[in-house]
Motif scaffolding. Structure first.
Motif, PDB file in Angstrom:
ATOM      1  N   UNK A 105      -3.347  32.920 -41.623  1.00 38.46           N
ATOM      2  CA  UNK A 105      -2.668  34.222 -41.608  1.00 38.46           C
ATOM      3  C   UNK A 105      -2.085  34.615 -42.965  1.00 38.46           C
ATOM      4  N   UNK A 106      -1.515  33.697 -43.743  1.00 41.41           N
ATOM      5  CA  UNK A 106      -0.943  34.116 -45.031  1.00 41.41           C
ATOM      6  C   UNK A 106      -1.944  34.779 -45.979  1.00 41.41           C
ATOM      7  N   UNK A 107      -3.225  34.608 -45.747  1.00 38.46           N
ATOM      8  CA  UNK A 107      -4.225  35.262 -46.603  1.00 38.46           C
ATOM      9  C   UNK A 107      -4.415  36.740 -46.246  1.00 38.46           C
ATOM     10  N   UNK A 108      -3.851  37.175 -45.129  1.00 36.18           N
ATOM     11  CA  UNK A 108      -3.955  38.584 -44.736  1.00 36.18           C
ATOM     12  C   UNK A 108      -3.054  39.416 -45.650  1.00 36.18           C
ATOM     13  N   UNK A 143      -3.893  21.509 -27.435  1.00 37.22           N
ATOM     14  CA  UNK A 143      -4.877  22.521 -27.821  1.00 37.22           C
ATOM     15  C   UNK A 143      -4.184  23.741 -28.415  1.00 37.22           C
ATOM     16  N   UNK A 144      -3.120  24.196 -27.770  1.00 37.49           N
ATOM     17  CA  UNK A 144      -2.376  25.358 -28.272  1.00 37.49           C
ATOM     18  C   UNK A 144      -1.742  25.027 -29.618  1.00 37.49           C
ATOM     19  N   UNK A 145      -1.112  23.877 -29.728  1.00 35.65           N
ATOM     20  CA  UNK A 145      -0.485  23.452 -30.988  1.00 35.65           C
ATOM     21  C   UNK A 145      -1.504  23.436 -32.130  1.00 35.65           C
ATOM     22  N   UNK A 146      -2.670  22.869 -31.890  1.00 36.66           N
ATOM     23  CA  UNK A 146      -3.701  22.795 -32.933  1.00 36.66           C
ATOM     24  C   UNK A 146      -4.156  24.189 -33.366  1.00 36.66           C
ATOM     25  N   UNK A 147      -4.332  25.093 -32.402  1.00 36.59           N
ATOM     26  CA  UNK A 147      -4.753  26.458 -32.728  1.00 36.59           C
ATOM     27  C   UNK A 147      -3.682  27.170 -33.547  1.00 36.59           C
ATOM     28  N   UNK A 148      -2.409  26.991 -33.181  1.00 29.48           N
ATOM     29  CA  UNK A 148      -1.322  27.636 -33.924  1.00 29.48           C
ATOM     30  C   UNK A 148      -1.201  27.071 -35.342  1.00 29.48           C
ATOM     31  N   UNK A 184       5.389  31.960 -38.741  1.00 34.87           N
ATOM     32  CA  UNK A 184       5.978  30.666 -38.396  1.00 34.87           C
ATOM     33  C   UNK A 184       5.720  30.390 -36.925  1.00 34.87           C
ATOM     34  N   UNK A 185       5.259  29.199 -36.636  1.00 36.17           N
ATOM     35  CA  UNK A 185       5.043  28.765 -35.259  1.00 36.17           C
ATOM     36  C   UNK A 185       5.958  27.581 -34.989  1.00 36.17           C
ATOM     37  N   UNK A 186       6.627  27.628 -33.860  1.00 34.71           N
ATOM     38  CA  UNK A 186       7.586  26.589 -33.493  1.00 34.71           C
ATOM     39  C   UNK A 186       7.273  26.069 -32.099  1.00 34.71           C
ATOM     40  N   UNK A 187       7.544  24.786 -31.886  1.00 32.20           N
ATOM     41  CA  UNK A 187       7.431  24.201 -30.556  1.00 32.20           C
ATOM     42  C   UNK A 187       8.850  24.026 -30.023  1.00 32.20           C
ATOM     43  N   UNK A 188       9.087  24.466 -28.809  1.00 30.53           N
ATOM     44  CA  UNK A 188      10.423  24.419 -28.224  1.00 30.53           C
ATOM     45  C   UNK A 188      10.780  22.976 -27.861  1.00 30.53           C
ATOM     46  N   UNK A 189      11.929  22.545 -28.327  1.00 31.76           N
ATOM     47  CA  UNK A 189      12.410  21.195 -28.038  1.00 31.76           C
ATOM     48  C   UNK A 189      12.792  21.115 -26.556  1.00 31.76           C
ATOM     49  N   UNK A 190      12.423  20.051 -25.921  1.00 35.96           N
ATOM     50  CA  UNK A 190      12.784  19.788 -24.523  1.00 35.96           C
ATOM     51  C   UNK A 190      12.148  20.751 -23.517  1.00 35.96           C
ATOM     52  N   UNK A 191      11.078  21.430 -23.903  1.00 33.93           N
ATOM     53  CA  UNK A 191      10.357  22.288 -22.947  1.00 33.93           C
ATOM     54  C   UNK A 191       8.860  22.150 -23.237  1.00 33.93           C
ATOM     55  N   UNK A 192       8.229  21.136 -22.680  1.00 32.00           N
ATOM     56  CA  UNK A 192       6.812  20.889 -22.962  1.00 32.00           C
ATOM     57  C   UNK A 192       5.940  22.117 -22.713  1.00 32.00           C
ATOM     58  N   UNK A 239       6.480  36.380 -36.723  1.00 32.50           N
ATOM     59  CA  UNK A 239       5.530  36.941 -37.680  1.00 32.50           C
ATOM     60  C   UNK A 239       6.132  38.193 -38.296  1.00 32.50           C
ATOM     61  N   UNK A 240       5.914  38.366 -39.604  1.00 36.85           N
ATOM     62  CA  UNK A 240       6.359  39.589 -40.276  1.00 36.85           C
ATOM     63  C   UNK A 240       5.194  40.189 -41.045  1.00 36.85           C
ATOM     64  N   UNK A 241       5.114  41.515 -40.959  1.00 36.27           N
ATOM     65  CA  UNK A 241       4.064  42.268 -41.638  1.00 36.27           C
ATOM     66  C   UNK A 241       4.699  43.437 -42.374  1.00 36.27           C
ATOM     67  N   UNK A 242       3.997  43.982 -43.347  1.00 34.25           N
ATOM     68  CA  UNK A 242       4.538  45.113 -44.099  1.00 34.25           C
ATOM     69  C   UNK A 242       4.794  46.305 -43.196  1.00 34.25           C
TER      70      UNK A 242
END
Length: 95
Positions: free
Chosen positions: A30-33, A18-23, A40-48, A55-58
């Motif tokens: 977000x890029x349209x903002x 559920x979290x993965x799908x939302x991210x 960028x969203x990342x899933x941590x390897x070996x830590x379910x 995230x970067x903003x002006x």
């Protein structure tokens, strides 16, 4: 000077889909903002159930505007946050 956010999320492994799908949906929206420079969203390897967002903003105002969007309200506040067991946020500014 750009404003960056590094967020670390931990949910139960059973809630990871559920979290993965939302991210992933956030990554599309977000890029349209206007103030967004990167999301960028990342899933941590070996830590379910562990995720890292970068995230970067002006500027900080751009990040604050991001938190007021409909997609943030639905996907992050309404879907992700209730499933988190732990959340760490680090705010940075470019040198």
């Amino acid at each position: 000077m750009a404003f960056a956010v590094v967020a670390q999320y931990q949910c139960a492994p059973a809630d990871a889909d559920t979290v993965r799908d939302a991210l992933r949906k956030m990554r599309e929206l977000v890029p349209s903002e206007p103030a967004n420079l990167a999301y960028e969203a990342h899933e941590v390897v070996d830590r379910p159930g562990a995720f890292v967002l970068y995230e970067r903003y002006t500027d900080r105002a751009g990040f604050e505007a991001h938190k007021e969007t409909d997609h943030f309200a639905v996907l992050i506040r309404g879907t992700v946050f209730p499933l988190l067991k732990e959340r760490t946020i680090t705010f940075t500014e470019t040198l």
